[in-house]
Motif scaffolding. Structure first.
Motif, PDB file in Angstrom:
ATOM      1  N   LEU A 159     -26.368  17.424  -4.134  1.00  0.00           N
ATOM      2  CA  LEU A 159     -25.621  16.480  -3.308  1.00  0.00           C
ATOM      3  C   LEU A 159     -24.244  17.067  -3.056  1.00  0.00           C
ATOM      4  O   LEU A 159     -23.471  17.286  -3.990  1.00  0.00           O
ATOM      5  N   VAL A 160     -23.945  17.349  -1.809  1.00  0.00           N
ATOM      6  CA  VAL A 160     -22.650  17.901  -1.426  1.00  0.00           C
ATOM      7  C   VAL A 160     -21.804  16.750  -0.902  1.00  0.00           C
ATOM      8  O   VAL A 160     -22.198  16.041   0.022  1.00  0.00           O
ATOM      9  N   ASN A 161     -20.644  16.531  -1.513  1.00  0.00           N
ATOM     10  CA  ASN A 161     -19.720  15.491  -1.072  1.00  0.00           C
ATOM     11  C   ASN A 161     -18.687  16.091  -0.138  1.00  0.00           C
ATOM     12  O   ASN A 161     -18.250  17.218  -0.328  1.00  0.00           O
ATOM     13  N   ASP A 162     -18.279  15.314   0.839  1.00  0.00           N
ATOM     14  CA  ASP A 162     -17.263  15.761   1.780  1.00  0.00           C
ATOM     15  C   ASP A 162     -15.901  15.761   1.091  1.00  0.00           C
ATOM     16  O   ASP A 162     -15.650  14.992   0.170  1.00  0.00           O
ATOM     17  N   VAL A 163     -15.025  16.620   1.540  1.00  0.00           N
ATOM     18  CA  VAL A 163     -13.659  16.671   1.025  1.00  0.00           C
ATOM     19  C   VAL A 163     -12.939  15.437   1.551  1.00  0.00           C
ATOM     20  O   VAL A 163     -13.025  15.123   2.745  1.00  0.00           O
ATOM     21  N   PRO A 164     -12.236  14.717   0.679  1.00  0.00           N
ATOM     22  CA  PRO A 164     -11.534  13.522   1.173  1.00  0.00           C
ATOM     23  C   PRO A 164     -10.444  13.902   2.169  1.00  0.00           C
ATOM     24  O   PRO A 164      -9.850  14.969   2.081  1.00  0.00           O
ATOM     25  N   SER A 165     -10.205  13.011   3.102  1.00  0.00           N
ATOM     26  CA  SER A 165      -9.169  13.298   4.092  1.00  0.00           C
ATOM     27  C   SER A 165      -7.784  13.113   3.459  1.00  0.00           C
ATOM     28  O   SER A 165      -7.629  12.440   2.443  1.00  0.00           O
ATOM     29  N   ALA A 166      -6.807  13.720   4.092  1.00  0.00           N
ATOM     30  CA  ALA A 166      -5.435  13.625   3.596  1.00  0.00           C
ATOM     31  C   ALA A 166      -4.948  12.189   3.731  1.00  0.00           C
ATOM     32  O   ALA A 166      -5.378  11.469   4.633  1.00  0.00           O
ATOM     33  N   PRO A 167      -4.052  11.778   2.845  1.00  0.00           N
ATOM     34  CA  PRO A 167      -3.528  10.414   2.974  1.00  0.00           C
ATOM     35  C   PRO A 167      -2.751  10.253   4.276  1.00  0.00           C
ATOM     36  O   PRO A 167      -2.215  11.217   4.821  1.00  0.00           O
ATOM     37  N   GLY A 168      -2.703   9.037   4.753  1.00  0.00           N
ATOM     38  CA  GLY A 168      -1.975   8.768   6.001  1.00  0.00           C
ATOM     39  C   GLY A 168      -0.468   8.851   5.809  1.00  0.00           C
ATOM     40  O   GLY A 168       0.036   9.064   4.711  1.00  0.00           O
ATOM     41  N   LYS A 169       0.233   8.652   6.895  1.00  0.00           N
ATOM     42  CA  LYS A 169       1.695   8.700   6.878  1.00  0.00           C
ATOM     43  C   LYS A 169       2.224   7.471   6.140  1.00  0.00           C
ATOM     44  O   LYS A 169       1.815   6.347   6.443  1.00  0.00           O
ATOM     45  N   PRO A 170       3.154   7.656   5.168  1.00  0.00           N
ATOM     46  CA  PRO A 170       3.677   6.481   4.467  1.00  0.00           C
ATOM     47  C   PRO A 170       4.486   5.588   5.413  1.00  0.00           C
ATOM     48  O   PRO A 170       5.088   6.048   6.359  1.00  0.00           O
ATOM     49  N   GLU A 171       4.455   4.302   5.118  1.00  0.00           N
ATOM     50  CA  GLU A 171       5.194   3.347   5.936  1.00  0.00           C
ATOM     51  C   GLU A 171       6.193   2.625   5.040  1.00  0.00           C
ATOM     52  O   GLU A 171       5.850   2.106   3.976  1.00  0.00           O
ATOM     53  N   VAL A 172       7.469   2.629   5.446  1.00  0.00           N
ATOM     54  CA  VAL A 172       8.522   1.945   4.694  1.00  0.00           C
ATOM     55  C   VAL A 172       8.454   0.475   5.061  1.00  0.00           C
ATOM     56  O   VAL A 172       8.555   0.101   6.228  1.00  0.00           O
ATOM     57  N   THR A 173       8.288  -0.370   4.023  1.00  0.00           N
ATOM     58  CA  THR A 173       8.178  -1.813   4.287  1.00  0.00           C
ATOM     59  C   THR A 173       9.462  -2.559   3.927  1.00  0.00           C
ATOM     60  O   THR A 173       9.694  -3.644   4.428  1.00  0.00           O
ATOM     61  N   SER A 174      10.278  -1.994   3.046  1.00  0.00           N
ATOM     62  CA  SER A 174      11.561  -2.634   2.728  1.00  0.00           C
ATOM     63  C   SER A 174      12.520  -1.598   2.166  1.00  0.00           C
ATOM     64  O   SER A 174      12.087  -0.597   1.606  1.00  0.00           O
ATOM     65  N   VAL A 175      13.815  -1.852   2.314  1.00  0.00           N
ATOM     66  CA  VAL A 175      14.834  -0.955   1.809  1.00  0.00           C
ATOM     67  C   VAL A 175      15.782  -1.792   0.958  1.00  0.00           C
ATOM     68  O   VAL A 175      16.177  -2.893   1.345  1.00  0.00           O
ATOM     69  N   GLY A 176      16.143  -1.288  -0.220  1.00  0.00           N
ATOM     70  CA  GLY A 176      17.044  -2.017  -1.080  1.00  0.00           C
ATOM     71  C   GLY A 176      17.721  -1.073  -2.049  1.00  0.00           C
ATOM     72  O   GLY A 176      17.536   0.142  -1.994  1.00  0.00           O
ATOM     73  N   SER A 177      18.537  -1.622  -2.939  1.00  0.00           N
ATOM     74  CA  SER A 177      19.199  -0.790  -3.947  1.00  0.00           C
ATOM     75  C   SER A 177      18.816  -1.285  -5.326  1.00  0.00           C
ATOM     76  O   SER A 177      18.388  -2.429  -5.492  1.00  0.00           O
ATOM     77  N   ARG A 178      19.027  -0.464  -6.306  1.00  0.00           N
ATOM     78  CA  ARG A 178      18.702  -0.804  -7.703  1.00  0.00           C
ATOM     79  C   ARG A 178      19.953  -1.286  -8.426  1.00  0.00           C
ATOM     80  O   ARG A 178      20.514  -0.577  -9.242  1.00  0.00           O
ATOM     81  N   GLN A 179      20.403  -2.409  -8.224  1.00  0.00           N
ATOM     82  CA  GLN A 179      21.601  -2.885  -8.917  1.00  0.00           C
ATOM     83  C   GLN A 179      21.272  -3.927  -9.921  1.00  0.00           C
ATOM     84  O   GLN A 179      20.401  -4.648  -9.936  1.00  0.00           O
TER      85      GLN A 179
END
Length: 73
Positions: free
Chosen positions: A53-73
């Motif tokens: 059984l030959v398995n296909d190589v997984p595809s590369a992950p998609g482009k990351p999407e930024v959902t929020s921006v904040g600071s660590r305070q």
């Protein structure tokens, strides 16, 4: 693309191991390994069936999407 036959991609080592290189999805299937063994002056055919059984190589992950921006305070 130049197709290469399976026979051109198979090697048997001195340790009786079988190596197949450059596997592709269509290479999946049942394979029969058979040898002739001399036993008590008679040749006997021994065979084993393997399923590959030959398995296909997984595809590369998609482009990351930024959902929020904040600071660590």
């Amino acid at each position: 693309y130049t197709p290469v036959s399976l026979a051109d991609r198979v090697a048997v080592t001195s340790g009786r191991q079988i190596f197949v290189t450059n596997l592709e999805l269509p290479d999946s299937g049942k394979y029969v390994c058979q040898i002739s063994v001399l036993k008590n002056g008679n040749w006997e055919l021994k065979k084993t069936i393997y399923t590959l059984l030959v398995n296909d190589v997984p595809s590369a992950p998609g482009k990351p999407e930024v959902t929020s921006v904040g600071s660590r305070q």
